[in-house]
Design a protein around this motif. Structure first.
Motif, PDB file in Angstrom:
ATOM      1  N   GLY A 152      51.305  33.836  47.100  1.00 37.03           N
ATOM      2  CA  GLY A 152      50.027  33.155  46.969  1.00 37.03           C
ATOM      3  C   GLY A 152      48.869  34.067  47.327  1.00 37.03           C
ATOM      4  N   ILE A 153      49.081  34.942  48.315  1.00 35.75           N
ATOM      5  CA  ILE A 153      48.052  35.918  48.682  1.00 35.75           C
ATOM      6  C   ILE A 153      47.812  36.879  47.520  1.00 35.75           C
ATOM      7  CG2 ILE A 153      47.468  37.803  50.261  1.00 35.75           C
ATOM      8  CD1 ILE A 153      49.119  36.387  52.404  1.00 35.75           C
ATOM      9  N   VAL A 154      48.894  37.320  46.886  1.00 36.59           N
ATOM     10  CA  VAL A 154      48.780  38.201  45.712  1.00 36.59           C
ATOM     11  C   VAL A 154      48.018  37.493  44.594  1.00 36.59           C
ATOM     12  CG1 VAL A 154      50.073  39.422  43.921  1.00 36.59           C
ATOM     13  CG2 VAL A 154      50.917  39.426  46.281  1.00 36.59           C
ATOM     14  N   GLN A 155      48.328  36.216  44.391  1.00 38.05           N
ATOM     15  CA  GLN A 155      47.645  35.428  43.354  1.00 38.05           C
ATOM     16  C   GLN A 155      46.157  35.330  43.639  1.00 38.05           C
ATOM     17  OE1 GLN A 155      49.395  31.661  41.836  1.00 38.05           O
ATOM     18  NE2 GLN A 155      47.505  30.682  42.544  1.00 38.05           N
ATOM     19  N   VAL A 156      45.796  35.076  44.883  1.00 37.35           N
ATOM     20  CA  VAL A 156      44.388  34.982  45.266  1.00 37.35           C
ATOM     21  C   VAL A 156      43.669  36.303  44.989  1.00 37.35           C
ATOM     22  CG1 VAL A 156      42.811  34.804  47.234  1.00 37.35           C
ATOM     23  CG2 VAL A 156      44.676  33.154  46.978  1.00 37.35           C
ATOM     24  N   ILE A 157      44.278  37.405  45.394  1.00 40.18           N
ATOM     25  CA  ILE A 157      43.652  38.720  45.201  1.00 40.18           C
ATOM     26  C   ILE A 157      43.510  39.048  43.722  1.00 40.18           C
ATOM     27  CG2 ILE A 157      43.949  41.204  45.556  1.00 40.18           C
ATOM     28  CD1 ILE A 157      45.319  40.517  48.220  1.00 40.18           C
ATOM     29  N   PHE A 158      44.570  38.809  42.958  1.00 44.72           N
ATOM     30  CA  PHE A 158      44.570  39.196  41.549  1.00 44.72           C
ATOM     31  C   PHE A 158      43.661  38.298  40.711  1.00 44.72           C
ATOM     32  CE2 PHE A 158      46.130  39.178  37.191  1.00 44.72           C
ATOM     33  CZ  PHE A 158      46.202  40.535  36.925  1.00 44.72           C
ATOM     34  N   ILE A 159      43.861  36.979  40.808  1.00 43.47           N
ATOM     35  CA  ILE A 159      43.140  36.056  39.925  1.00 43.47           C
ATOM     36  C   ILE A 159      41.710  35.816  40.382  1.00 43.47           C
ATOM     37  CG2 ILE A 159      43.073  33.680  39.043  1.00 43.47           C
ATOM     38  CD1 ILE A 159      46.079  33.689  38.945  1.00 43.47           C
ATOM     39  N   TRP A 160      41.488  35.671  41.673  1.00 40.02           N
ATOM     40  CA  TRP A 160      40.166  35.264  42.157  1.00 40.02           C
ATOM     41  C   TRP A 160      39.305  36.411  42.672  1.00 40.02           C
ATOM     42  CZ3 TRP A 160      40.113  31.288  39.629  1.00 40.02           C
ATOM     43  CH2 TRP A 160      41.146  30.359  39.630  1.00 40.02           C
ATOM     44  N   ILE A 161      39.864  37.611  42.718  1.00 39.79           N
ATOM     45  CA  ILE A 161      39.061  38.760  43.148  1.00 39.79           C
ATOM     46  C   ILE A 161      39.037  39.857  42.073  1.00 39.79           C
ATOM     47  CG2 ILE A 161      38.776  40.590  44.867  1.00 39.79           C
ATOM     48  CD1 ILE A 161      39.982  38.713  46.941  1.00 39.79           C
ATOM     49  N   LEU A 162      40.209  40.361  41.693  1.00 40.27           N
ATOM     50  CA  LEU A 162      40.267  41.493  40.772  1.00 40.27           C
ATOM     51  C   LEU A 162      39.762  41.151  39.367  1.00 40.27           C
ATOM     52  CD1 LEU A 162      43.660  43.200  41.735  1.00 40.27           C
ATOM     53  CD2 LEU A 162      41.344  43.785  42.462  1.00 40.27           C
ATOM     54  N   ILE A 163      40.175  40.008  38.836  1.00 39.42           N
ATOM     55  CA  ILE A 163      39.749  39.642  37.478  1.00 39.42           C
ATOM     56  C   ILE A 163      38.239  39.396  37.415  1.00 39.42           C
ATOM     57  CG2 ILE A 163      39.904  37.857  35.687  1.00 39.42           C
ATOM     58  CD1 ILE A 163      42.876  37.698  36.193  1.00 39.42           C
ATOM     59  N   PRO A 164      37.645  38.592  38.311  1.00 42.28           N
ATOM     60  CA  PRO A 164      36.178  38.447  38.278  1.00 42.28           C
ATOM     61  C   PRO A 164      35.452  39.770  38.459  1.00 42.28           C
ATOM     62  CG  PRO A 164      37.133  36.683  39.574  1.00 42.28           C
ATOM     63  CD  PRO A 164      38.246  37.659  39.278  1.00 42.28           C
ATOM     64  N   LEU A 165      35.965  40.649  39.326  1.00 38.86           N
ATOM     65  CA  LEU A 165      35.329  41.955  39.511  1.00 38.86           C
ATOM     66  C   LEU A 165      35.398  42.788  38.231  1.00 38.86           C
ATOM     67  CD1 LEU A 165      36.394  43.073  43.106  1.00 38.86           C
ATOM     68  CD2 LEU A 165      34.104  42.413  42.321  1.00 38.86           C
ATOM     69  N   SER A 166      36.505  42.686  37.513  1.00 36.75           N
ATOM     70  CA  SER A 166      36.640  43.397  36.239  1.00 36.75           C
ATOM     71  C   SER A 166      35.589  42.924  35.243  1.00 36.75           C
ATOM     72  CB  SER A 166      38.045  43.179  35.652  1.00 36.75           C
ATOM     73  OG  SER A 166      38.146  43.716  34.353  1.00 36.75           O
ATOM     74  N   VAL A 167      35.387  41.605  35.180  1.00 39.21           N
ATOM     75  CA  VAL A 167      34.375  41.041  34.272  1.00 39.21           C
ATOM     76  C   VAL A 167      32.984  41.490  34.706  1.00 39.21           C
ATOM     77  CG1 VAL A 167      33.415  38.931  33.279  1.00 39.21           C
ATOM     78  CG2 VAL A 167      35.848  39.036  33.834  1.00 39.21           C
ATOM     79  N   LEU A 168      32.729  41.477  36.017  1.00 38.09           N
ATOM     80  CA  LEU A 168      31.420  41.891  36.532  1.00 38.09           C
ATOM     81  C   LEU A 168      31.121  43.346  36.177  1.00 38.09           C
ATOM     82  CD1 LEU A 168      28.871  41.508  38.239  1.00 38.09           C
ATOM     83  CD2 LEU A 168      30.246  42.069  40.264  1.00 38.09           C
ATOM     84  N   PHE A 169      32.091  44.229  36.384  1.00 35.32           N
ATOM     85  CA  PHE A 169      31.885  45.649  36.072  1.00 35.32           C
ATOM     86  C   PHE A 169      31.677  45.856  34.575  1.00 35.32           C
ATOM     87  CE2 PHE A 169      34.536  46.700  40.059  1.00 35.32           C
ATOM     88  CZ  PHE A 169      33.383  46.646  40.840  1.00 35.32           C
ATOM     89  N   THR A 170      32.383  45.061  33.766  1.00 34.89           N
ATOM     90  CA  THR A 170      32.197  45.160  32.315  1.00 34.89           C
ATOM     91  C   THR A 170      30.789  44.722  31.931  1.00 34.89           C
ATOM     92  OG1 THR A 170      34.545  44.676  31.960  1.00 34.89           O
ATOM     93  CG2 THR A 170      33.092  44.464  30.062  1.00 34.89           C
ATOM     94  N   TYR A 171      30.303  43.652  32.567  1.00 35.44           N
ATOM     95  CA  TYR A 171      28.940  43.212  32.277  1.00 35.44           C
ATOM     96  C   TYR A 171      27.915  44.271  32.695  1.00 35.44           C
ATOM     97  CZ  TYR A 171      24.374  41.222  32.859  1.00 35.44           C
ATOM     98  OH  TYR A 171      23.013  41.046  32.791  1.00 35.44           O
ATOM     99  N   LEU A 172      28.077  44.824  33.890  1.00 38.06           N
ATOM    100  CA  LEU A 172      27.132  45.826  34.378  1.00 38.06           C
ATOM    101  C   LEU A 172      27.113  47.062  33.477  1.00 38.06           C
ATOM    102  CD1 LEU A 172      27.827  45.624  38.221  1.00 38.06           C
ATOM    103  CD2 LEU A 172      25.880  44.670  36.960  1.00 38.06           C
ATOM    104  N   LYS A 173      28.239  47.310  32.812  1.00 44.30           N
ATOM    105  CA  LYS A 173      28.330  48.460  31.915  1.00 44.30           C
ATOM    106  C   LYS A 173      27.791  48.140  30.521  1.00 44.30           C
ATOM    107  CE  LYS A 173      31.683  51.768  30.063  1.00 44.30           C
ATOM    108  NZ  LYS A 173      33.126  52.166  30.014  1.00 44.30           N
TER     109      LYS A 173
END
Length: 452
Positions: free
Chosen positions: A378-399
């Motif tokens: 569940g900790i892995v799920q939280v990190i991957f789905i709720w942190i890494l994926i949104p950050l990926s979208v954010l970095f793509t937008y900033l770029k």
């Protein structure tokens, strides 16, 4: 095949049979699907005049339309039928057509990550205290996660369908309105829909807000604007406090990212205007502005019970649908009414201890739900789905500085912020499918930009 799919004209009877075939496949459910035998028999008779590859493409595209209908207004057993049919297509392409399994060049880590979480969670649930029952519950409830690899595999090269899903997604707001009408706008009945409204609208309304600026078609802009207003009205009408505050947070963050200092000013003004509208109505003010009411205080104990469950099942968690016995155990061993409840209101202790903790198996928090049911995974799920994926979208937008990415990022923020006080990944999980479809839109757009 039929013209709107880009195929040449055929004789009228065959064309009508194709239209009938499409309509039954898209709108039919349960027993009505047997009506497909009518066009199928005709196709068999005309088999020498028909390219089977074109029939296959027709089925493939029709199933995509069916999934869109599931998002807008599902009925019958449409979701399961669509899932099974698409799985059959995937197996057909892998084992018969020998199609390459490689999914996405740039963002395959997201597809593989989401798929891996689903597969590992099945194993985790099997070895959890919930055993085979938790395994069955998880496999059925979260199979929608597999729509991500399915969609990326079957439709990754179809830009027309990508544009279609981007434009049709806001129409699910109309579907919720239809449900409102079916309930005769009864506040008591509408309360039942509140979890679904928060789950879906925390994603769709921020997405729609920024999609209004993304689409260059003015008619689509007008329709999207009307749907946006309608969605906010539904949220207020239903008294969905979690959805309202998540919209303020997610849209404000999006505006600030886009306009910086001007965005800060605009976000503050917009928030004050929306809250002013709520405050102007005594009934709405009493519901939305009471942030320290009994409902808020009681949720502390559900979250605390979830943490207690995790501490007692750190590795595998309790398993899907198996937290209740640990909540009851918590109520008997560690429940302390002095932490959050008001001593002058003894009924609060009675309701929380003898009702909520004994009958509500969810913590009203997506993060705690994840670790309580799945332990370390569940900790892995939280990190991957709720942190890494949104950050990926954010970095793509900033770029790339494109509104579509800003809308996707804001929708994820809306879902996460609403999930801080609602179990949007467990009990009220309707929005999970919308999350996956929006993630598909992100991956497809990233792939399209890379290919260009």
């Amino acid at each position: 095949m039929i013209e709107f799919l880009g195929y040449p004209k055929l004789d009228k009877k065959l064309k009508y049979m194709e239209i009938l075939f499409i309509c039954i496949l898209i709108f039919g459910t349960k027993g009505y699907l047997f009506l497909e035998l009518i066009p199928i028999v005709y196709f068999y008779i005309k088999r020498k005049e028909i390219d089977l590859k074109e029939i296959y493409e027709l089925i493939k595209i029709s199933l995509f339309y069916k999934l869109m209908l599931v998002l807008i207004y599902p009925y019958g057993n449409m979701l399961n039928e669509t899932f099974r049919a698409m799985m059959i297509l995937v197996l057909y392409e892998i084992f018969y057509l020998k199609k390459n399994i490689k999914l996405i060049k740039k963002d395959n880590w997201i597809v593989l990550g989401v798929t891996s979480i689903y597969v590992l969670s099945l194993i985790w649930n099997y070895f959890s205290p919930g055993g085979i029952e938790s395994f069955k519950l998880y496999s059925e409830k979260y199979k929608v996660l597999l729509f991500l690899p399915i969609l990326c595999y079957l439709y990754k090269e179809n830009i027309r369908l990508l544009l279609m899903v981007e434009r049709l997604l806001p129409l699910c707001i109309v579907g919720m309105l239809i449900k409102f009408i079916e309930l005769d706008f009864s506040l008591e009945q509408i309360y039942i829909l509140k979890g679904s409204i928060i789950s879906v609208f925390s994603l769709i309304i921020p997405y729609t807000f920024f999609y209004v600026f993304n689409d260059k078609n003015y008619k689509v802009k007008l329709i999207s604007t009307c749907l946006l207003i309608l969605g906010i009205w539904i949220v207020i009408k239903a008294g969905a406090r979690g959805a309202l505050f998540s919209l303020i947070i997610s849209i404000s963050i999006g505006i600030i990212l886009k306009y910086r200092i001007k965005g800060v000013i605009g976000a503050i003004l917009g928030s004050f205007i929306l809250l002013g509208i709520v405050k102007a109505n005594p009934r709405l003010e009493n519901h939305f502005m009471q942030v320290q009411d009994f409902s808020t205080r009681s949720r502390y104990y559900l979250i605390d019970a979830g943490i207690y469950t995790f501490k007692n099942n750190i590795v595998f968690g309790s398993g899907r649908g198996n937290t209740q016995k640990y909540f009851i155990e918590y109520s008997e061993k560690e429940f302390d009414p002095r932490k959050k409840l008001i001593a002058d209101y003894p009924w609060e202790e009675d309701i929380v201890k003898n009702n909520y903790l004994r009958n509500f198996p969810d913590t009203h928090n997506i993060f705690v739900d994840s670790i309580a049911e799945n332990g370390v995974l569940g900790i892995v799920q939280v990190i991957f789905i709720w942190i890494l994926i949104p950050l990926s979208v954010l970095f793509t937008y900033l770029k790339k500085k494109k509104y579509i990415y800003l809308g996707i990022f804001s929708s994820f923020i809306g879902f996460i912020s609403a999930g801080m006080s609602w179990s949007l990944w467990t009990k009220h999980s309707l929005g999970v499918l919308y999350f996956i479809v929006i993630l598909f839109i992100y991956i497809q757009n990233s792939e399209a930009l890379e290919s260009n």
